[in-house]
Structures are given as structure tokens and as C-alpha cells.
Design a protein around this motif. Structure first.
Motif, mmCIF file in Angstrom:
data_model
loop_
_atom_site.group_PDB
_atom_site.id
_atom_site.type_symbol
_atom_site.label_atom_id
_atom_site.label_comp_id
_atom_site.label_asym_id
_atom_site.label_seq_id
_atom_site.Cartn_x
_atom_site.Cartn_y
_atom_site.Cartn_z
ATOM 1 N N VAL A 81 3.935 6.895 6.078
ATOM 2 C CA VAL A 81 5.239 7.408 6.160
ATOM 3 C C VAL A 81 6.120 6.946 4.847
ATOM 4 N N LEU A 82 5.951 5.853 4.607
ATOM 5 C CA LEU A 82 6.410 5.115 3.209
ATOM 6 C C LEU A 82 6.089 5.852 2.050
ATOM 7 N N ALA A 83 4.753 5.889 2.100
ATOM 8 C CA ALA A 83 4.118 6.648 0.930
ATOM 9 C C ALA A 83 4.407 8.121 0.889
ATOM 10 N N LEU A 131 0.712 -1.296 -0.022
ATOM 11 C CA LEU A 131 -0.020 0.019 0.020
ATOM 12 C C LEU A 131 0.887 1.143 0.092
ATOM 13 N N GLY A 132 2.110 1.202 0.604
ATOM 14 C CA GLY A 132 2.917 2.265 0.648
ATOM 15 C C GLY A 132 3.623 2.429 -0.485
ATOM 16 N N VAL A 133 3.742 1.560 -1.353
ATOM 17 C CA VAL A 133 4.337 1.917 -2.800
ATOM 18 C C VAL A 133 3.330 2.318 -3.653
ATOM 19 N N VAL A 134 1.848 1.727 -3.649
ATOM 20 C CA VAL A 134 0.831 2.300 -4.305
ATOM 21 C C VAL A 134 0.523 3.660 -4.172
ATOM 22 N N ALA A 135 0.264 3.959 -2.946
ATOM 23 C CA ALA A 135 -0.081 5.410 -2.599
ATOM 24 C C ALA A 135 1.268 6.309 -2.593
ATOM 25 N N GLY A 136 2.495 5.726 -2.613
ATOM 26 C CA GLY A 136 3.550 6.694 -3.199
ATOM 27 C C GLY A 136 3.578 6.919 -4.554
ATOM 28 N N ILE A 137 3.315 5.915 -5.445
ATOM 29 C CA ILE A 137 3.492 6.415 -6.795
ATOM 30 C C ILE A 137 2.304 7.342 -7.370
ATOM 31 N N ILE A 138 1.062 7.116 -6.593
ATOM 32 C CA ILE A 138 -0.185 8.068 -6.756
ATOM 33 C C ILE A 138 0.256 9.555 -6.378
ATOM 34 N N GLY A 139 0.795 9.687 -5.058
ATOM 35 C CA GLY A 139 1.163 10.816 -4.546
ATOM 36 C C GLY A 139 2.378 11.386 -5.425
ATOM 37 N N GLY A 140 3.354 10.801 -5.933
ATOM 38 C CA GLY A 140 4.184 11.218 -6.761
ATOM 39 C C GLY A 140 3.606 11.807 -8.152
ATOM 40 N N ALA A 141 2.792 11.008 -8.587
ATOM 41 C CA ALA A 141 2.159 11.667 -9.814
ATOM 42 C C ALA A 141 1.454 12.897 -9.664
ATOM 43 N N VAL A 142 0.820 13.034 -8.412
ATOM 44 C CA VAL A 142 -0.139 14.278 -8.243
ATOM 45 C C VAL A 142 1.013 15.516 -8.043
ATOM 46 N N THR A 156 -7.974 -0.584 -1.383
ATOM 47 C CA THR A 156 -6.871 -1.385 -0.790
ATOM 48 C C THR A 156 -6.820 -1.200 0.532
ATOM 49 N N LEU A 157 -7.013 -0.380 1.403
ATOM 50 C CA LEU A 157 -7.217 -0.173 2.710
ATOM 51 C C LEU A 157 -8.463 -1.016 3.428
ATOM 52 N N ARG A 158 -9.300 -0.988 2.557
ATOM 53 C CA ARG A 158 -10.483 -2.060 3.321
ATOM 54 C C ARG A 158 -10.169 -3.385 3.039
ATOM 55 N N ARG A 159 -9.697 -3.772 2.071
ATOM 56 C CA ARG A 159 -9.374 -5.149 1.698
ATOM 57 C C ARG A 159 -8.021 -5.526 2.423
ATOM 58 N N PHE A 168 -4.820 17.059 -14.764
ATOM 59 C CA PHE A 168 -4.378 15.494 -14.565
ATOM 60 C C PHE A 168 -4.011 15.227 -12.944
ATOM 61 N N ALA A 169 -3.514 16.295 -12.316
ATOM 62 C CA ALA A 169 -3.181 16.005 -11.047
ATOM 63 C C ALA A 169 -4.279 16.058 -10.278
ATOM 64 N N LEU A 170 -5.617 16.735 -10.436
ATOM 65 C CA LEU A 170 -6.900 16.502 -9.645
ATOM 66 C C LEU A 170 -7.476 15.219 -9.963
ATOM 67 N N VAL A 171 -7.285 14.567 -11.144
ATOM 68 C CA VAL A 171 -8.161 13.709 -11.503
ATOM 69 C C VAL A 171 -7.275 12.387 -10.928
ATOM 70 N N ALA A 172 -6.166 12.246 -11.079
ATOM 71 C CA ALA A 172 -5.311 11.397 -10.505
ATOM 72 C C ALA A 172 -5.359 11.281 -8.952
ATOM 73 N N LEU A 173 -5.477 12.384 -8.320
ATOM 74 C CA LEU A 173 -5.709 12.283 -6.816
ATOM 75 C C LEU A 173 -7.147 11.666 -6.559
ATOM 76 N N LEU A 174 -8.103 12.232 -7.351
ATOM 77 C CA LEU A 174 -9.275 11.514 -7.281
ATOM 78 C C LEU A 174 -9.677 10.029 -7.145
ATOM 79 N N ALA A 175 -8.914 9.603 -8.518
ATOM 80 C CA ALA A 175 -8.882 8.138 -8.712
ATOM 81 C C ALA A 175 -7.984 7.534 -7.791
ATOM 82 N N GLY A 176 -6.925 8.059 -7.468
ATOM 83 C CA GLY A 176 -5.887 7.413 -6.310
ATOM 84 C C GLY A 176 -6.466 7.254 -5.109
#
Length: 782
Positions: free
Chosen positions: A327-329, A22-33, A288-291, A273-281
């Protein structure tokens, strides 16, 4: 709370794999934004940073006579920081007759030492035959390091005559120079496809001081580009007192405006793009958190509840267990943002970046990183709080719903599947809502990107929408203009011919380019945004951006400076100029030919022609060049203004978004279907026990998938059309062009069919898995 901290820390070792994932996924999304936001800032500031690094002058004056008096006035002006002079050789290349301008300063210390060299080096100060060129010049001409260039220069005595007769053959010396460097220059912001600038040395300036075409005066202002309008207002009365002295004034403001028009669509696109990526991310993160982190730890919640833990304690334990991923994200987001900085700026603005490569934007990395940390913490807290409040609810709702489903066993399988999909049970309601929201966002994103792309393509493929209603422009001498226009009008390969005058005019203290247009054969229309073209000598039409800059409206009056004094003109419309390539797109004025002739001492005369349908443009151009060699050059081809051409670079961004949203939609729809199959596996077993065949079971899950897809289309298509319309209007308004929106009906229909077909295929997979499992196994837990 101590117990919550202890439980949370204990879970770190048990779920570290999920935390890392989850840290990697959230980090990549945050990096894109963060990367998109940093890219927008870098694109918007590129011109100003290049102007500072290159130490380029804020104003360049072309002086024919009285150069000493002009320089003296500049040095006494309180607005001027320092001044430098030199020599300019203006000439034409034999054969093609293309124009070249070579600027050489007398003092290299105040001009050229800060040039942002892309390749090669700066010329040696004591070498008169070495020059460097701009990046745009290299692209326009194909010249590069080591190439030699020869052109014939105009004599100073010819300069005034060239203004009235551009067909004058240059009679000056032949200049031969060697290119030793290519540099980024603020003039590249104008994206001109015809500009050809060379920069020489003090040795060249001294060697050609007596034979130079004219004298350049380079001016640096104390207030920087912001002081240019005040400087020009103070310069105007002094220039009028020296007839035939100051030929032209080129301000860095023109480059700044062109850079802004180029970077603004890019910045808007990146922010969208940043706004959309944030929403989708965020949707993906919640799923992922819930699962992965919350739902799988129900036993912990039961134990804590049995020990007397409150909802706050249970939620706090889950948040503490999630802290490592946050923290990792954040760290990955900051690292990704920094690593992605090398791809920015994108589009034409990239040529203005003085320091390409990795760049740490301190503001985005610090504030953006902190914001991403707090946002993830808030999202995790909300998910944990929601889960802690619903974890201990009895599951009678699901049992009651199964009874309803059994009672409805005579309904069509597709209807049962739709009921499963659209009315999820309590155990997975939040996850299915997130998946359903992801499908809607994906459809809206794809549709919005297609609407934007269709609108953009329709705009760039229709030259009349940005002021080009012709194919070629021929610069004519004043004494032969009418006879040449008559000859062109008689040419059978030309469908339309018009006469256009152009020259600098001063409106309300602001120097702009003025045009006039008179049709001679058929019609070459100007692009009118609102109102009408001027018909009387006391009327004027302004570019929409100039109208906004002057804080005027149609019907207001504006003062025009003429040698005979100020004239008040009534604004009758907004219009895009008929110029083939404008340095100040949408910031020109259109007047009648008589008014323009009175306002500018040396109006240039052009013949604008449109080639008849079926005739070859290249063939007609070659024939006209052979007949009028000095009238047809590489500047004759009608080129779209730089900001319009820059939109072709922006077009790549919506295509990237289409792929991004398509992947998001495919994932969200698949997740929704598999969640439905997992949640209702016992209900499906009951249906099989009641006699449902394998085909009917497959129909239930296929109906579930197609109902989610259909609902996503129903809600996503209008949202996408609205989003695409908003995005395109934002870009069009930034360019001051007509924001006509194009909706790709066929593409929307194809997307709808494709999504429903994909849903059909996705529904088959869990259906095959469901029928392989015996009903008794699924009902064993009952």
C-alpha cells in the motif's frame, strides 16, 4: 486462514522498519516506471494540446489576388468551420538580408486570443506597433520582450517577381514593431533554425491592408487536422481556376508530422527506460523481500508448521505481513509520478507543452497505480509461496556439498570460489539467483545503452545519412542562375557545386515539396535509401515516409498534377531530399528538373556548395555574402532537420541509463559476493583448518566474485548488443533513416576490464573479514 491473518498482523509491528524501507524502495521504482510512461504520453500529445489551446488555424493560405473569391469559396465549403483574413508583411532586415514574416488578423477573436504566452503579454488590439513572436523565433533571432525590430517590406506588386528573383530589393514601407510577448506556437514543432514569425494586431492589419505583401486566409476545419487532406484535394481544382492567386498552403499537418518525428524517439526511449527500470526494480524488490521480510522470519514458519499450518497458511501469513509495504509503495509511486511530471516533456517537444509544470495524468495514475499494486502483490505472493514450500526442507544438501568441497581441497582457490558462486546452496539459492540476474541485467543495460549512443553519434555526425551533402545553399534568381552557378564553379574554395530546384507539387492528391538535383562541379550526392535517383522525366524517387504514406512500393506508379493534366510517374527509389532544412523530413519527392519545372509554377533555384577541405566555412560564407548579399542569409547554412537535432536531446537518456545500470551492477555483484561469503563461512573455516593460507582464502572469494562477473559478461554482452540494436532500429525506423548499428568495441573491452577489476576489489573485502574470524568460531555451530 484466520490464523494467517492474525500472525500477519502481529508481524506488522515487529518489522515495520523493513516494511517502510521496502515501501519506499518499491515506491520510487514504481514512480520511475509510471513517470516514464506518463512522460511518453505527455510528449506524444503536446502538439495536439497546443494546437487546441492556441486556437491556431488548420490551414493558412497565402493569396495574392482574388482574396474575396477565395474567402467566399472557403465559407461555402462543407469542410470549413470558419475563416479569418488579415495582412502579411514579408520583408528583409537591412544588413543581414534575413527574411521576416509578420501576420496580422483582422479579427482577434478568431485568431491569437488563445496564444500560449510564455512571457510577456498579447499585443493590444488597437496598437499597430505591438507584436508577439514564437518561442522558436526568439531562439533563432535573440529577440525578446521590449526589443524593437525594423525591416523593409515587399510591395504586393513585387511578390510575383520575388518568386522568380529572390535578389529583388524590397521597395515597400519600412516596418518597425515592438515585441511585447513570446508564445508557444504549433509552428515551433518544425524546429526550424531559420523561422522568424511575428504576430500583429487588427490595428496593424487595417493600417497596412493596401500595402500588404499578400493576404493570408486562416482556415479552421470542422474535422480538424484529420480533414486537411480532403480539404486540399477539394481546393486544388479551385486554385487552378484562379491563376496567380493562391501562392502557398501551409497545413498544421506539417507541424503534426514534425512533432511526431520529434516526440516518437523520446517516447520510445522513455518506454524502454520504463521497461528496463521495471525489470531491474523487480529484481531489487525480490532480493529485499527475501532478505528483509521472508528469510528473517524462519521461526514463524517453524511455529506455524508445528501448529499444523499448511503451506498456503504460511504463505498467506507472509503476504498479509507484507501488505503495508504494498500500500505504501503504491501511494509513493503515484506521488512520485505526479512530482516527476514537471520534468516532462523532455527534448525539443518541451517547447510545445502548453501547460508546463505539474500535470496529473489520470489514466496513468489510476490504471498505473492499480497495476503496480497488483504486480507487487503478485511478486510478494510468489516469493512467499516459494519460501513457504522450501522453508522446512532438511539441510542435508548443504552438508553434502561441504563434503565435496573438502574432497576438492587440492583444487585452485579460484576454482573453489567459482564453485561457491555458481552452485549456491539451498539456503540462499533464490537470493543469489536474483543477485546474479541483477548483474546480468546491469551488464546488458550498460552495453545496450552504449550501443545505442554509439549508433546515434555515428548517425548525427554523418550529415549525408540524413540528406545533407553540402555546406551552404544560395537562393538564385532565375535570370541569373546559370551565370552565378558558373561563377561558383570557378571558385577555388568550393569543392563541389550543384543546382537544385524546389517547389510544392501535388502527388496523388497530396501536396509535398519536390526537388531536383543537377551537379555542376564534382558531385553533391543525394542520400539514396533504396533504388536509384530519377534519370528520365517519367521517373520519381520518394522519401521513405512518403512512400509508406502513399502505400506504394518501388516500381509502382504515382500521379503528378501539372497545369497540363495528370502525369503518371514510375517510382524508382527512396531518397532523402537535398533540402537543407525540411519541414516534412523524409516526406519529399525528387524529380528531374524538367518534370519539376512543369509541375510547379514558381520553382525556387538554389546553388548547393561544399567548401573544400582546409577552407574556413565562416570566411567563405562572409565572402559569398559580400558578393551575393541577397543570396546568402541565415537560411544558407546547412541545418540538420528538426527530428535529427532532437535526437541530441534523446542522447541524454542512454547516458542516464548507463549510470543507473552501473549502480545496479555494482550493487548486485557486491551482494552476490557477500552472500557467498556468508553462506560458505563454515566451508571457508574448514579450508583454513586444512591449511589454507590467508592469501588462498582471499583467492577463493576473489575467484567467486570474478566468476560472477565473467558469467555476467558472457551472458550480458550479447543481450546488451541485441537490446541496443533493437532500441536504435526502433528510433531509426521511426525517422525512416538507415538503421546502421555501431558497436563500441573499445568501450565494451574497457567495461569488461573494469567490471573484473571491480570484482577483484569487492572480493577482497569479505576475504579480509573471513580471515579475521577464528575457524573455531565459525565451526562452533557444527
Amino acid at each position: 486462514m484466520r490464523g494467517a491473518w492474525y500472525v500477519g498482523r502481529v508481524r506488522w509491528r515487529r518489522i515495520w522498519r523493513q516494511l517502510v524501507f521496502l515501501g519506499v524502495v518499491a515506491g520510487i521504482i514504481g514512480g520511475a516506471v509510471l513517470g516514464a510512461a506518463a512522460g511518453a504520453r505527455r510528449s506524444s500529445s503536446a502538439y495536439d494540446r497546443l494546437l487546441h489551446v492556441s486556437q491556431s488555424p488548420h490551414e493558412v493560405l497565402s493569396v495574392l489576388d482574388h482574396a474575396a473569391a477565395v474567402e467566399s469559396w472557403m465559407r461555402s465549403s462543407p469542410l470549413v468551420d470558419h475563416v479569418a483574413t488579415g495582412s502579411v508583411m514579408l520583408g528583409r532586415q537591412p544588413g543581414s538580408e534575413n527574411w521576416y514574416s509578420l501576420y496580422a488578423p483582422l479579427d482577434m477573436r478568431t485568431f491569437g486570443t488563445g496564444a500560449a504566452i510564455v512571457r510577456g503579454r498579447l499585443p493590444s488590439e488597437n496598437r499597430a506597433d505591438e507584436v508577439f513572436i514564437t518561442l522558436r523565433t526568439s531562439k533563432n533571432t535573440g529577440l525578446d520582450i521590449g526589443d524593437a525590430l525594423t525591416f523593409r517590406a515587399y510591395e504586393r506588386a513585387q511578390t510575383a517577381g520575388v518568386l522568380s528573383n529572390p535578389w529583388t530589393a524590397p521597395a515597400g514601407e519600412q516596418v518597425t514593431v515592438r515585441i511585447v510577448g513570446v508564445a508557444r506556437d504549433p509552428t515551433d514543432a518544425q524546429l526550424s533554425q531559420t523561422i522568424k514569425l511575428l504576430f500583429g494586431t487588427p490595428a496593424f492589419a487595417r493600417a497596412h491592408a493596401s500595402t500588404a505583401t499578400y493576404t493570408p486566409v486562416f482556415v479552421w476545419l470542422k474535422g480538424g487536422p484529420a480533414a486537411e487532406i480532403r480539404f486540399e484535394s477539394a481546393l486544388a481544382p479551385f486554385a487552378q481556376s484562379l491563376p496567380n492567386s493562391i501562392l502557398n498552403v501551409v497545413a498544421s499537418r506539417a507541424g503534426a508530422q514534425a512533432a511526431d518525428q520529434s516526440s516518437r524517439p523520446v517516447a520510445i526511449g522513455l518506454l524502454i527506460f520504463a521497461l528496463v527500470a521495471l525489470l531491474a526494480g523487480l529484481i531489487a524488490i525480490v532480493q529485499t523481500l527475501r532478505r528483509g521480510l521472508v528469510t528473517r522470519r524462519a521461526d514463524d514458519g517453524l511455529v506455524l508448521s508445528a501448529l499444523g499450518a499448511t503451506r498456503t497458511d504460511r504463505g498467506a501469513a507472509q503476504v498479509i505481513a507484507s501488505l503495508p509495504y504494498i500500500v505504501l509503495a503504491t501511494a509513493i509511486a503515484i506521488a512520485t509520478c505526479y512530482a516527476a511530471s514537471s520534468i516532462f516533456p523532455i527534448g525539443a517537444t518541451r517547447a510545445l507543452e502548453p501547460s508546463p509544470g505539474l500535470r496529473a495524468d489520470a489514466l496513468v495514475l489510476t490504471l498505473g497505480g492499480a497495476a503496480w499494486f497488483l504486480l507487487l502483490l503478485a511478486v510478494t505472493t510468489l516469493v512467499a509461496w516459494s519460501d513457504a514450500g522450501t522453508r522446512m526442507r532438511p539441510r542435508r544438501t548443504a552438508k553434502g556439498r561441504r563434503g565435496e568441497i573438502v574432497a576438492a581441497n587440492r583444487a585452485l582457490p579460484a576454482a573453489i570460489g567459482a564453485r561457491f558462486a555458481l552452485r549456491p546452496g539451498a539456503s540462499s539459492a533464490a537470493r543469489k539467483r536474483a543477485a546474479f540476474a541483477g548483474a546480468i541485467v546491469a551488464v546488458a543495460g550498460v552495453i545496450g545503452s552504449m550501443v545505442f549512443t554509439r549508433s546515434l553519434d555515428a548517425f548525427t555526425s554523418t550529415p549525408t545519412r540524413f540528406g545533407l551533402g553540402f555546406d551552404l545553399s544560395l537562393e538564385l534568381p532565375s535570370d541569373r542562375a546559370q551565370s552565378t552557378l558558373a561563377q561558383l564553379s570557378a571558385d577555388n574554395d568550393l569543392a563541389a557545386v550543384a543546382e537544385s530546384l524546389s517547389g510544392p507539387v501535388t502527388l496523388a492528391g497530396r501536396t509535398v515539396v519536390g526537388y531536383s538535383l543537377d551537379n555542376r562541379k564534382d558531385e553533391i550526392p543525394a542520400t539514396v535509401r533504396a533504388g536509384a535517383l530519377p534519370e528520365r522525366d517519367d521517373e520519381i524517387a520518394l522519401g521513405p515516409k512518403l512512400l509508406a504514406a502513399l502505400h506504394k512500393r518501388i516500381g509502382d506508379r504515382v500521379d503528378l498534377d501539372t497545369p497540363g493534366g495528370k502525369r503518371s510517374l514510375r517510382i524508382v527509389g527512396t531518397v532523402l531530399s537535398p533540402g537543407s532544412e525540411s519541414n516534412a523530413f523524409n516526406e519529399e519527392a525528387v524529380l528531374t528538373s524538367r518534370t519539376l519545372d512543369d509541375a510547379t509554377p514558381y520553382p525556387s533555384i538554389y546553388a548547393l556548395v561544399r567548401v573544400r577541405p582546409g577552407a574556413s566555412l565562416d570566411t567563405v560564407t562572409s565572402r559569398l555574402h559580400a558578393r551575393y548579399p541577397y543570396g546568402v542569409t541565415d537560411e544558407s547554412q546547412a541545418h540538420a532537420p528538426g527530428p535529427v537535432r532532437n535526437l541530441e536531446q534523446v542522447a541524454r537518456l542512454p547516458l542516464t541509463l548507463v549510470l543507473f545500470f552501473a549502480l545496479l551492477g555494482a550493487t548486485a555483484l557486491a551482494q552476490a559476493v557477500f552472500l557467498t561469503a556468508s553462506e560458505y563461512r563454515r566451508d571457508i573455516a574448514v579450508l583454513r583448518g586444512l591449511g589454507f593460507t590467508r592469501v588462498q582464502v582471499a583467492g577463493v572469494l576473489v575467484g567467486s566474485a570474478t566468476s560472477v562477473a565473467a558469467a555476467a559478461l558472457v551472458m550480458g554482452i550479447p543481450a546488451g548488443v541485441a537490446a541496443g540494436t533493437f532500441g536504435w532500429r526502433a528510433v531509426a525506423d521511426a525517422l525512416y533513416v538507415a538503421p546502421a548499428v555501431g558497436i563500441p568495441i573499445a568501450a565494451v573491452a574497457a567495461l569488461s576490464i573494469g567490471l573484473l577489476g571491480y570484482a577483484l576489489l569487492v572480493g577482497i573485502v569479505p576475504a579480509r573479514l573471513a580471515v579475521r574470524r577464528p575457524p573455531a568460531v565459525a565451526l562452533h555451530a557444527e
